[in-house]
Scaffold this active site. Sequence first.
Site, PDB file in Angstrom:
ATOM      1  N   CYS A  87       0.828  -1.209   0.000  1.00 19.07           N
ATOM      2  CA  CYS A  87       0.000   0.000   0.000  1.00 19.07           C
ATOM      3  C   CYS A  87       0.862   1.260   0.000  1.00 19.07           C
ATOM      4  CB  CYS A  87      -0.939   0.004   1.203  1.00 19.07           C
ATOM      5  SG  CYS A  87      -2.111  -1.377   1.219  1.00 19.07           S
TER       6      CYS A  87
ATOM      7  N   ARG B 234      -8.347  -4.577  -2.384  1.00 17.15           N
ATOM      8  CA  ARG B 234      -7.613  -3.610  -3.204  1.00 17.15           C
ATOM      9  C   ARG B 234      -8.438  -3.357  -4.469  1.00 17.15           C
ATOM     10  NH1 ARG B 234      -2.515  -2.732  -1.910  1.00 17.15           N
ATOM     11  NH2 ARG B 234      -2.173  -4.836  -1.061  1.00 17.15           N
TER      12      ARG B 234
END
Length: 215
Positions: free
Chosen positions: A48, A124
């Site tokens: 991330c 995601r």
Amino acid sequence: MEGRIPLIGEEFPRLEVKTTHGKKILPDDFRGKWFVLFSHPADFTPVCTTEFVAFQKRYDEFKKLNTELIGLSIDQVFSHIKWIEWIKEKLGVEIEFPVIADDLGEVSRRLGLIHPSKGTNTVRAVFIVDPNGIIRAIVYYPQEVGRNIDEILRAVRALQTSDEKGVAIPANWPSNELINDSVIVPPASSVEEARERLESKDFECYDWWFCYKKV
């Protein structure tokens, strides 16, 4: 409708959200602009972090396309702020776009971003939303694979070109293996139109159903 994934072509759900830039209302606060909402599993995680840096490095390119970015995860605002501060201090990158703090998971559940078998973290995902608040693209990535920012930018450019010119966009555009940076003209709707198209100098055609042109 809680937990149902919104579909392409539907209006983005109206949501009041807490962000690192204060409260916002989606999609209202982005009316007249495109926006890319991307969810990430958690703050202070390696993949991330690379994504946030990558998005920020290309933020000016998104803005040139009249497109804003907004992140999202099931974390509190102070966690987002500390993570953003860490990125600036350790990596020298200042994150300029807002990040939604969905600490109770309400926004994520509304958007269908929590996978039942993956705990309580957000998946995601990417939503591309147009200036009218309509969802135009949805993309999901596995937890272990970071997103390709080039492809997200390409998708925004492709959608904008399709809307503006009334055309379809080929694979790997603008570097398609068959027609390079040309775009695909919608198929003819009659025999006469098909014949005219094959004779037209405005298009190039492999056949009546596969014509293309420069934009």
